[in-house]
Design a protein around this motif. Sequence first.
Motif, PDB file in Angstrom:
ATOM      1  N   GLY A 303      56.244 -22.626   5.870  1.00  0.00           N
ATOM      2  CA  GLY A 303      56.945 -23.901   5.734  1.00  0.00           C
ATOM      3  C   GLY A 303      57.589 -24.350   7.036  1.00  0.00           C
ATOM      4  N   ASP A 304      57.476 -23.540   8.092  1.00  0.00           N
ATOM      5  CA  ASP A 304      58.115 -23.911   9.348  1.00  0.00           C
ATOM      6  C   ASP A 304      57.128 -24.474  10.371  1.00  0.00           C
ATOM      7  N   TYR A 305      55.846 -24.372  10.075  1.00  0.00           N
ATOM      8  CA  TYR A 305      54.857 -24.950  10.999  1.00  0.00           C
ATOM      9  C   TYR A 305      54.505 -26.335  10.468  1.00  0.00           C
ATOM     10  N   LEU A 306      55.466 -27.239  10.627  1.00  0.00           N
ATOM     11  CA  LEU A 306      55.284 -28.563  10.038  1.00  0.00           C
ATOM     12  C   LEU A 306      55.040 -29.600  11.120  1.00  0.00           C
ATOM     13  N   LEU A 307      53.780 -29.925  11.319  1.00  0.00           N
ATOM     14  CA  LEU A 307      53.427 -30.926  12.321  1.00  0.00           C
ATOM     15  C   LEU A 307      53.692 -32.320  11.784  1.00  0.00           C
ATOM     16  N   TYR A 308      53.650 -32.429  10.443  1.00  0.00           N
ATOM     17  CA  TYR A 308      53.817 -33.729   9.782  1.00  0.00           C
ATOM     18  C   TYR A 308      54.413 -33.474   8.408  1.00  0.00           C
ATOM     19  N   ASP A 309      54.878 -34.546   7.761  1.00  0.00           N
ATOM     20  CA  ASP A 309      55.538 -34.400   6.456  1.00  0.00           C
ATOM     21  C   ASP A 309      54.543 -34.106   5.332  1.00  0.00           C
ATOM     22  N   ASN A 310      55.043 -33.435   4.316  1.00  0.00           N
ATOM     23  CA  ASN A 310      54.301 -33.177   3.068  1.00  0.00           C
ATOM     24  C   ASN A 310      53.048 -32.324   3.226  1.00  0.00           C
ATOM     25  N   LYS A 311      53.013 -31.500   4.249  1.00  0.00           N
ATOM     26  CA  LYS A 311      51.848 -30.636   4.471  1.00  0.00           C
ATOM     27  C   LYS A 311      51.581 -29.772   3.230  1.00  0.00           C
ATOM     28  N   ILE A 312      50.303 -29.690   2.860  1.00  0.00           N
ATOM     29  CA  ILE A 312      49.946 -28.914   1.668  1.00  0.00           C
ATOM     30  C   ILE A 312      49.864 -27.418   1.979  1.00  0.00           C
ATOM     31  N   CYS A 313      49.851 -26.626   0.936  1.00  0.00           N
ATOM     32  CA  CYS A 313      49.608 -25.172   1.016  1.00  0.00           C
ATOM     33  C   CYS A 313      50.699 -24.396   1.724  1.00  0.00           C
ATOM     34  N   THR A 314      51.898 -24.956   1.839  1.00  0.00           N
ATOM     35  CA  THR A 314      52.921 -24.222   2.588  1.00  0.00           C
ATOM     36  C   THR A 314      53.539 -23.104   1.751  1.00  0.00           C
ATOM     37  N   GLY A 315      53.332 -23.122   0.434  1.00  0.00           N
ATOM     38  CA  GLY A 315      53.937 -22.071  -0.390  1.00  0.00           C
ATOM     39  C   GLY A 315      52.918 -21.091  -0.948  1.00  0.00           C
ATOM     40  N   ASP A 316      51.654 -21.270  -0.604  1.00  0.00           N
ATOM     41  CA  ASP A 316      50.620 -20.470  -1.256  1.00  0.00           C
ATOM     42  C   ASP A 316      50.233 -19.246  -0.461  1.00  0.00           C
ATOM     43  N   GLU A 317      50.006 -18.157  -1.151  1.00  0.00           N
ATOM     44  CA  GLU A 317      49.475 -16.943  -0.518  1.00  0.00           C
ATOM     45  C   GLU A 317      48.059 -17.244  -0.021  1.00  0.00           C
ATOM     46  N   ALA A 318      47.636 -16.516   1.021  1.00  0.00           N
ATOM     47  CA  ALA A 318      46.297 -16.732   1.567  1.00  0.00           C
ATOM     48  C   ALA A 318      45.232 -16.583   0.480  1.00  0.00           C
ATOM     49  N   ALA A 319      45.426 -15.592  -0.387  1.00  0.00           N
ATOM     50  CA  ALA A 319      44.419 -15.346  -1.425  1.00  0.00           C
ATOM     51  C   ALA A 319      44.307 -16.532  -2.371  1.00  0.00           C
ATOM     52  N   GLU A 320      45.444 -17.147  -2.669  1.00  0.00           N
ATOM     53  CA  GLU A 320      45.412 -18.314  -3.570  1.00  0.00           C
ATOM     54  C   GLU A 320      44.659 -19.463  -2.921  1.00  0.00           C
ATOM     55  N   CYS A 321      44.938 -19.701  -1.640  1.00  0.00           N
ATOM     56  CA  CYS A 321      44.275 -20.781  -0.907  1.00  0.00           C
ATOM     57  C   CYS A 321      42.766 -20.550  -0.880  1.00  0.00           C
ATOM     58  N   ARG A 327      36.988 -22.858  -5.446  1.00  0.00           N
ATOM     59  CA  ARG A 327      36.826 -23.703  -6.640  1.00  0.00           C
ATOM     60  C   ARG A 327      36.542 -25.147  -6.237  1.00  0.00           C
ATOM     61  N   ARG A 328      37.306 -25.607  -5.268  1.00  0.00           N
ATOM     62  CA  ARG A 328      37.147 -27.000  -4.850  1.00  0.00           C
ATOM     63  C   ARG A 328      35.744 -27.267  -4.301  1.00  0.00           C
ATOM     64  N   MET A 329      35.258 -26.323  -3.500  1.00  0.00           N
ATOM     65  CA  MET A 329      33.926 -26.503  -2.908  1.00  0.00           C
ATOM     66  C   MET A 329      32.851 -26.411  -3.994  1.00  0.00           C
ATOM     67  N   GLU A 330      33.029 -25.469  -4.915  1.00  0.00           N
ATOM     68  CA  GLU A 330      32.031 -25.332  -5.987  1.00  0.00           C
ATOM     69  C   GLU A 330      31.990 -26.576  -6.869  1.00  0.00           C
ATOM     70  N   SER A 331      33.141 -27.201  -7.024  1.00  0.00           N
ATOM     71  CA  SER A 331      33.195 -28.392  -7.900  1.00  0.00           C
ATOM     72  C   SER A 331      32.345 -29.530  -7.336  1.00  0.00           C
ATOM     73  N   ILE A 332      32.035 -29.482  -6.042  1.00  0.00           N
ATOM     74  CA  ILE A 332      31.195 -30.543  -5.465  1.00  0.00           C
ATOM     75  C   ILE A 332      29.824 -30.000  -5.035  1.00  0.00           C
ATOM     76  N   GLY A 333      29.508 -28.786  -5.487  1.00  0.00           N
ATOM     77  CA  GLY A 333      28.160 -28.267  -5.245  1.00  0.00           C
ATOM     78  C   GLY A 333      27.972 -27.529  -3.930  1.00  0.00           C
ATOM     79  N   TYR A 334      29.062 -27.057  -3.331  1.00  0.00           N
ATOM     80  CA  TYR A 334      28.972 -26.312  -2.063  1.00  0.00           C
ATOM     81  C   TYR A 334      29.529 -24.907  -2.258  1.00  0.00           C
ATOM     82  N   GLN A 335      29.140 -23.968  -1.342  1.00  0.00           N
ATOM     83  CA  GLN A 335      29.722 -22.629  -1.464  1.00  0.00           C
ATOM     84  C   GLN A 335      30.276 -22.142  -0.129  1.00  0.00           C
TER      85      GLN A 335
END
Length: 360
Positions: A303-321, A327-335
Amino acid sequence: MKHLIDKLEQTGALSREEWTALIRGRTPELAEYLFERARTVRHKYYGHDVYIRGLIEFTNYCKNDCYYCGIRKSNRSARRYRLDNEAVLDCCHKGYGLGFRTFVLQGGEDGRYTDEIMADIVQSIRQHFPDCAITLSLGERSRESYQLLFDAGADRYLLRHETFDAAHYRRLHPQSLSAAHRQQCLWDLKEIGYQTGTGFMVGSPFQTPENLASDMLFIKELDPQMVGIGPFIPHHETPFAEYAAGTLELTLFMLGLLRLMLPKVLLPATTALGTIAPDGREKGILAGANVVMPNLSPVEVRGDYLLYDNKICTGDEAAECRKCLERRMESIGYQIAVSRGDSLNTAALSRSLSAAVAPE
Ligand code: SAM
Ligand code: FES
């Protein structure tokens, strides 16, 4: 305008006037046509694979004062941190277990990381992870420093040129920084043999279609292996706090154009793109991008490497990301691919590809 997209696909080049006309004259229909062409080219070279890079934001100290950046030195309210060699290796170990084969060390321009200290970090990653690519993103350093870090084992370097136009550059940076010096760094990096990445912010304050045309001409000439672009997003503690963010629409359009101009380039769908729209990264992939860069930094400092406001993924463990992106890539047909994901644009490359040996 379709004829300009066809010309770009066929020849990989447009004139300054054509770039400006195409960017200025874009429409939703034209964008759909562009993305369809960009996907075809991307599938031809990279199939449906998406490469992942583990981003380790190892310091948010910076001696520079770029008007747009949240970790600029004048931002007194930023909580500053540094990771040592051991902490960086720890991130790599976690990342390796999650399938990352490229580590990107990014940080502000922090004098504490001398050539000696930086080379030490690079060498220890090289030793522990011989089958991984090491990417550095440390800003502007001397040619000697770039050479030393290359010799220590770094393969790639990311340094966005930000904007090619000197007058525009001047409006985004203090006097101590110049477009010419930044561009010279890129030529040095390329000459040394790094797989080199450049890029720019889309929709930065005062940017015009002419500026973007200059960016495209410069990138064509540099012929880099990677191009990182993302929307400018304001940070509340900077001089540009009140400026509007770059748009999803223009960022996607530029991604599509980059894919057609440099068919083999590595093109990330950036965190900034995911920040301005919940499905920004998916849309980026569908516009021609083929890389995502989830965060491997320790959660305590995220949460301290904030180049801009509202940056996503600042609270997530690497494994979660990692899982989330899969999941996101699979949802559009990519792996997601477990590999170094080197650029196919190897014309200007020396060591890095032949030295990439998989462990027994
Ligand atoms: N110090 C290194 C350098 O100068 O390349 C790496 C860190 S720098 C913060 C990484 C990139 O963040 C910059 O090249 C810039 O394009 C991007 N960036 C900084 N502030 C931003 C903002 N407000 N919105 C979007 N991107 C930003
Ligand atoms: Fe980080 Fe989705 S990519 S939580």
